[in-house]
Design a protein around this motif. Structure first.
Motif, PDB file in Angstrom:
ATOM      1  N   VAL A 293       1.261  -0.895   0.113  1.00 36.55           N
ATOM      2  CA  VAL A 293       0.185  -0.424   0.045  1.00 36.55           C
ATOM      3  C   VAL A 293       0.548   1.044   0.035  1.00 36.55           C
ATOM      4  CG1 VAL A 293      -1.953  -1.445   1.705  1.00 36.55           C
ATOM      5  CG2 VAL A 293       0.463   0.127   2.583  1.00 36.55           C
ATOM      6  N   PRO A 294       0.066   2.295  -0.084  1.00 41.55           N
ATOM      7  CA  PRO A 294       1.600   3.952  -0.720  1.00 41.55           C
ATOM      8  C   PRO A 294       1.747   4.230   1.627  1.00 41.55           C
ATOM      9  CG  PRO A 294      -0.705   3.894  -1.982  1.00 41.55           C
ATOM     10  CD  PRO A 294      -0.520   2.280  -1.341  1.00 41.55           C
ATOM     11  N   GLN A 295       2.434   4.579   1.096  1.00 43.09           N
ATOM     12  CA  GLN A 295       3.712   4.814   2.688  1.00 43.09           C
ATOM     13  C   GLN A 295       3.748   6.375   2.152  1.00 43.09           C
ATOM     14  OE1 GLN A 295       6.484   2.227   3.561  1.00 43.09           O
ATOM     15  NE2 GLN A 295       5.168   0.307   4.049  1.00 43.09           N
ATOM     16  N   ALA A 296       3.332   6.666   3.532  1.00 48.70           N
ATOM     17  CA  ALA A 296       4.144   8.113   3.957  1.00 48.70           C
ATOM     18  C   ALA A 296       5.522   8.139   4.191  1.00 48.70           C
ATOM     19  CB  ALA A 296       3.498   8.977   4.846  1.00 48.70           C
ATOM     20  N   GLN A 297       5.915   8.333   3.168  1.00 48.91           N
ATOM     21  CA  GLN A 297       7.527   9.297   3.189  1.00 48.91           C
ATOM     22  C   GLN A 297       8.358   9.896   4.605  1.00 48.91           C
ATOM     23  OE1 GLN A 297       9.765   5.948   2.560  1.00 48.91           O
ATOM     24  NE2 GLN A 297       8.163   5.486   1.932  1.00 48.91           N
ATOM     25  N   LYS A 298       8.670   9.873   5.296  1.00 49.03           N
ATOM     26  CA  LYS A 298       8.715  11.401   6.357  1.00 49.03           C
ATOM     27  C   LYS A 298      10.076  11.166   7.142  1.00 49.03           C
ATOM     28  CE  LYS A 298       6.943  14.540   8.179  1.00 49.03           C
ATOM     29  NZ  LYS A 298       6.276  15.937   7.486  1.00 49.03           N
ATOM     30  N   HIS A 299      10.610  12.460   6.680  1.00 52.28           N
ATOM     31  CA  HIS A 299      11.655  12.717   7.802  1.00 52.28           C
ATOM     32  C   HIS A 299      11.150  13.880   8.610  1.00 52.28           C
ATOM     33  CE1 HIS A 299      14.826  12.334   4.815  1.00 52.28           C
ATOM     34  NE2 HIS A 299      14.489  11.932   3.978  1.00 52.28           N
ATOM     35  N   PHE A 300      10.752  13.339  10.020  1.00 51.14           N
ATOM     36  CA  PHE A 300      10.577  14.009  10.418  1.00 51.14           C
ATOM     37  C   PHE A 300      11.512  14.968  11.595  1.00 51.14           C
ATOM     38  CE2 PHE A 300       8.216  10.669  12.524  1.00 51.14           C
ATOM     39  CZ  PHE A 300       6.704  10.719  11.879  1.00 51.14           C
ATOM     40  N   THR A 301      10.851  16.617  11.707  1.00 51.73           N
ATOM     41  CA  THR A 301      12.186  17.361  11.687  1.00 51.73           C
ATOM     42  C   THR A 301      12.499  17.306  13.323  1.00 51.73           C
ATOM     43  OG1 THR A 301      10.610  19.292  11.371  1.00 51.73           O
ATOM     44  CG2 THR A 301      12.157  19.658  13.403  1.00 51.73           C
ATOM     45  N   SER A 302      13.973  17.061  13.771  1.00 53.79           N
ATOM     46  CA  SER A 302      15.112  16.947  14.793  1.00 53.79           C
ATOM     47  C   SER A 302      14.040  17.860  15.911  1.00 53.79           C
ATOM     48  CB  SER A 302      16.275  17.096  14.222  1.00 53.79           C
ATOM     49  OG  SER A 302      16.475  16.293  13.503  1.00 53.79           O
ATOM     50  N   TRP A 303      14.631  16.902  17.095  1.00 53.33           N
ATOM     51  CA  TRP A 303      14.407  18.361  18.130  1.00 53.33           C
ATOM     52  C   TRP A 303      12.105  18.177  18.351  1.00 53.33           C
ATOM     53  CZ3 TRP A 303      18.444  16.375  20.111  1.00 53.33           C
ATOM     54  CH2 TRP A 303      19.631  16.547  18.887  1.00 53.33           C
ATOM     55  N   SER A 304      11.923  17.636  17.844  1.00 52.74           N
ATOM     56  CA  SER A 304      10.832  17.988  17.897  1.00 52.74           C
ATOM     57  C   SER A 304       9.910  17.580  19.451  1.00 52.74           C
ATOM     58  CB  SER A 304       9.973  17.122  16.968  1.00 52.74           C
ATOM     59  OG  SER A 304      10.302  17.759  15.704  1.00 52.74           O
ATOM     60  N   ASN A 305       8.228  18.577  19.563  1.00 50.60           N
ATOM     61  CA  ASN A 305       7.729  18.167  20.908  1.00 50.60           C
ATOM     62  C   ASN A 305       7.072  16.946  20.800  1.00 50.60           C
ATOM     63  OD1 ASN A 305       5.884  19.814  19.639  1.00 50.60           O
ATOM     64  ND2 ASN A 305       6.750  22.527  21.194  1.00 50.60           N
ATOM     65  N   VAL A 306       5.914  16.813  21.097  1.00 48.69           N
ATOM     66  CA  VAL A 306       4.413  16.458  21.786  1.00 48.69           C
ATOM     67  C   VAL A 306       3.889  16.956  20.404  1.00 48.69           C
ATOM     68  CG1 VAL A 306       2.869  15.726  22.320  1.00 48.69           C
ATOM     69  CG2 VAL A 306       4.736  14.890  23.811  1.00 48.69           C
ATOM     70  N   GLY A 307       3.990  18.608  20.045  1.00 48.94           N
ATOM     71  CA  GLY A 307       2.441  18.722  19.445  1.00 48.94           C
ATOM     72  C   GLY A 307       2.813  18.595  18.132  1.00 48.94           C
ATOM     73  N   TYR A 308       4.440  18.630  17.511  1.00 48.99           N
ATOM     74  CA  TYR A 308       4.694  18.571  16.620  1.00 48.99           C
ATOM     75  C   TYR A 308       4.004  16.772  16.129  1.00 48.99           C
ATOM     76  CZ  TYR A 308       7.851  17.166  12.499  1.00 48.99           C
ATOM     77  OH  TYR A 308       7.723  16.867  11.322  1.00 48.99           O
ATOM     78  N   PHE A 309       4.731  16.218  16.597  1.00 49.22           N
ATOM     79  CA  PHE A 309       3.930  14.684  16.443  1.00 49.22           C
ATOM     80  C   PHE A 309       2.554  14.728  16.158  1.00 49.22           C
ATOM     81  CE2 PHE A 309       8.247  13.992  17.243  1.00 49.22           C
ATOM     82  CZ  PHE A 309       8.476  13.562  16.326  1.00 49.22           C
ATOM     83  N   LYS A 310       2.027  14.954  16.908  1.00 50.92           N
ATOM     84  CA  LYS A 310       0.285  15.530  17.389  1.00 50.92           C
ATOM     85  C   LYS A 310      -0.221  15.861  16.006  1.00 50.92           C
ATOM     86  CE  LYS A 310      -1.119  14.639  22.567  1.00 50.92           C
ATOM     87  NZ  LYS A 310      -1.540  15.264  23.119  1.00 50.92           N
ATOM     88  N   GLU A 311       0.561  16.937  15.544  1.00 50.54           N
ATOM     89  CA  GLU A 311      -0.322  17.007  14.269  1.00 50.54           C
ATOM     90  C   GLU A 311       0.376  16.276  12.985  1.00 50.54           C
ATOM     91  OE1 GLU A 311       1.959  21.279  13.429  1.00 50.54           O
ATOM     92  OE2 GLU A 311       1.318  21.844  15.389  1.00 50.54           O
ATOM     93  N   MET A 312       1.467  15.905  13.586  1.00 48.01           N
ATOM     94  CA  MET A 312       1.770  14.957  11.946  1.00 48.01           C
ATOM     95  C   MET A 312       0.680  13.895  12.167  1.00 48.01           C
ATOM     96  SD  MET A 312       4.429  15.764  10.364  1.00 48.01           S
ATOM     97  CE  MET A 312       4.019  17.312  10.471  1.00 48.01           C
ATOM     98  N   ALA A 313      -0.271  13.590  12.709  1.00 46.94           N
ATOM     99  CA  ALA A 313      -0.784  11.936  13.184  1.00 46.94           C
ATOM    100  C   ALA A 313      -1.789  12.713  11.880  1.00 46.94           C
ATOM    101  CB  ALA A 313      -1.900  12.439  14.642  1.00 46.94           C
ATOM    102  N   HIS A 314      -2.442  13.465  11.272  1.00 47.18           N
ATOM    103  CA  HIS A 314      -2.646  14.022  10.528  1.00 47.18           C
ATOM    104  C   HIS A 314      -2.583  13.180   8.870  1.00 47.18           C
ATOM    105  CE1 HIS A 314       0.092  16.419   8.740  1.00 47.18           C
ATOM    106  NE2 HIS A 314      -0.216  16.367   7.527  1.00 47.18           N
TER     107      HIS A 314
END
Length: 453
Positions: free
Chosen positions: A132-153
């Protein structure tokens, strides 16, 4: 057992059932029914809360300690994003030209079961999701919880997120306590080496204890590539210094070519060489009879350079000297497995002394801090550079040198302390880079009692 996210619900049900249990047999029957119904609810609740249909595929690269910290961070990210974590793929080729899998270096089943109340972990992606199609993601370094909750989209469009790089994903500070403690649980409890490595490591420790009762472990970071990369040449011949310069010049991935070795040493960026380690330990107060386990890769200069340490401490041993040829062959398939032995033995030592602040040294020091207080003497390389300069030029007597060394290191013994913040004036990503790394010093979030987390 159940996921702690349902703990408040459990308290309410527990109160209700205690009240009912004091009543008639019919009420007791209702009590049993409620318990059964609640267990079904928790099963369904956990399946949903642990992200039963959302998967994180992770790639971790680097050496042993970079891999350990990256995996621990990704466990926390999976928890934040309510995702299933697929056992990480390891890429050590670029670091040590060594191809390994997770189970080559870690106890896979122990990892999964230790974290099962926090994050669901599977060995591989389900077959139906492989294409299945996968999201290829480079997460931003030194991120907080808010960032990853935003990535939940991303879950709105994808069932699988492929994390391309996983180095320094999470911030060091200002994260919720449950996230920080989960990082520690992953790092210090779940990431256990396979039984055959743990067993050999314990055997080496027992051998040292039988031989002397106590021992010091020295992490001697003095490999050729490390010296070439940092431009550190103190104690080397002119020919050796030139060889390192040429190596640095010819290595395309190393951006900085022109390095002043004297300034590097003055700034405290160079490791202590074997001779300096010997002088340092004698100055601290250890007698020549002290048993020293030396953890190292391939020392530049070989046995001749190691003999400079042995001239101060004759009882210097390594894994190669303690283990039999057959035992070493069992862990010689991968460089990362042999590195694991040089992690276990220093971790269990009475005193740990790193000659530099590389990844291995800092990670072991952090792990020892987690065990509340295992003495780690961290040489002040910047201060020592000045003292060695004065000693070598006869400006300082050895007795005065020793006194100043002891005074300099009286508060550098691995005692619990708050993590150091960012350097003054730093902004953006550079600010995070200058902070003390979470795994180097997990105090105070994970070190609140001798029981650990």
């Amino acid at each position: 057992m159940f996921n702690h996210r349902g703990s408040s619900l459990m308290k309410n049900v527990s109160t209700t059932t205690k009240f009912i249990s004091r009543k008639s047999p019919r009420a007791i029957a209702l009590y049993i029914f409620l318990l059964f119904a609640f267990s079904i609810f928790i099963f369904v609740y956990n399946a949903a809360s642990l992200g039963s249909d959302r998967y994180l595929v992770v790639n971790c690269n680097g050496g042993l300690n970079q891999i350990r910290t990256a995996i621990s961070d990704m466990v926390a990210v999976a928890y934040i994003m309510t995702a299933v974590l697929v056992i990480p793929k390891l890429d050590t080729q670029s670091f040590s030209h060594d191809s390994i899998t997770f189970s080559d270096i870690f106890d896979e089943l122990h990892f999964i079961t230790t974290l099962q109340q926090d994050v669901r972990i599977v060995k591989e992606l389900p077959k139906e999701l492989e294409h299945v199609p996968q999201a290829q993601k480079h997460f931003t370094s030194w991120s907080n919880v808010g960032y990853f909750k935003e990535m939940a989209h991303l879950w709105n469009k994808y069932q699988v997120i492929n994390v391309v790089e996983s180095d320094s994903i999470l911030a060091n500070n200002n994260l919720p306590l449950d996230v920080q403690r989960l990082r520690c649980r992953a790092m210090y409890h779940a990431l256990r080496f396979p039984p055959f490595i743990e067993s050999l490591g314990k055997e080496l420790v027992d051998h040292l204890r039988t031989q002397s009762g106590k021992y010091i472990a020295v992490h001697l970071s003095y490999e050729k590539d490390m010296l070439a990369f940092t431009g550190c040449t103190s104690g080397l011949t002119d020919a050796e210094s030139e060889e390192l310069r040429i190596m640095r010049e010819n290595t395309k991935d190393w951006k900085v070519k022109d390095i002043n070795p004297t300034e590097q040493r003055k700034g405290g960026f160079c490791p202590l060489n074997p001779k300096e380690v010997g002088i340092f330990l004698r100055a601290i107060g250890y007698p020549p009879s002290t048993l020293i386990y030396v953890a190292f890769g391939e020392i530049y200069g070989g046995d001749a350079r190691l003999s400079e340490l042995k001239s101060y401490f004759p009882n210097v041993v390594s894994k190669e000297k303690l283990a039999t040829k057959e035992q070493l062959n069992a862990v010689s398939k991968h460089a990362t497995q042999t590195a694991a032995l040089d992690y276990i033995v220093p971790l269990e030592s009475d005193v740990f002394v790193p000659s530099s602040s590389d990844n291995m040294a800092r990670t072991i020091e952090g792990h020892r801090r987690f065990f509340v207080h295992r003495k780690t003497i961290s040489p002040d390389r910047k201060g020592l550079a000045k003292l060695f300069y004065e000693l070598e030029r006869g400006k300082l007597k050895i007795s005065s040198f020793a006194e100043r060394v002891r005074q300099m290191h009286k508060n550098r013994r691995g005692s619990p302390r708050k993590r150091k913040g960012a350097a003054p004036g730093m902004k953006g990503e550079e600010r995070f880079k200058t902070e003390e790394f979470f795994y180097d010093n997990p105090y105070h979030e994970c070190i609140c009692s001798p029981k650990g987390v």
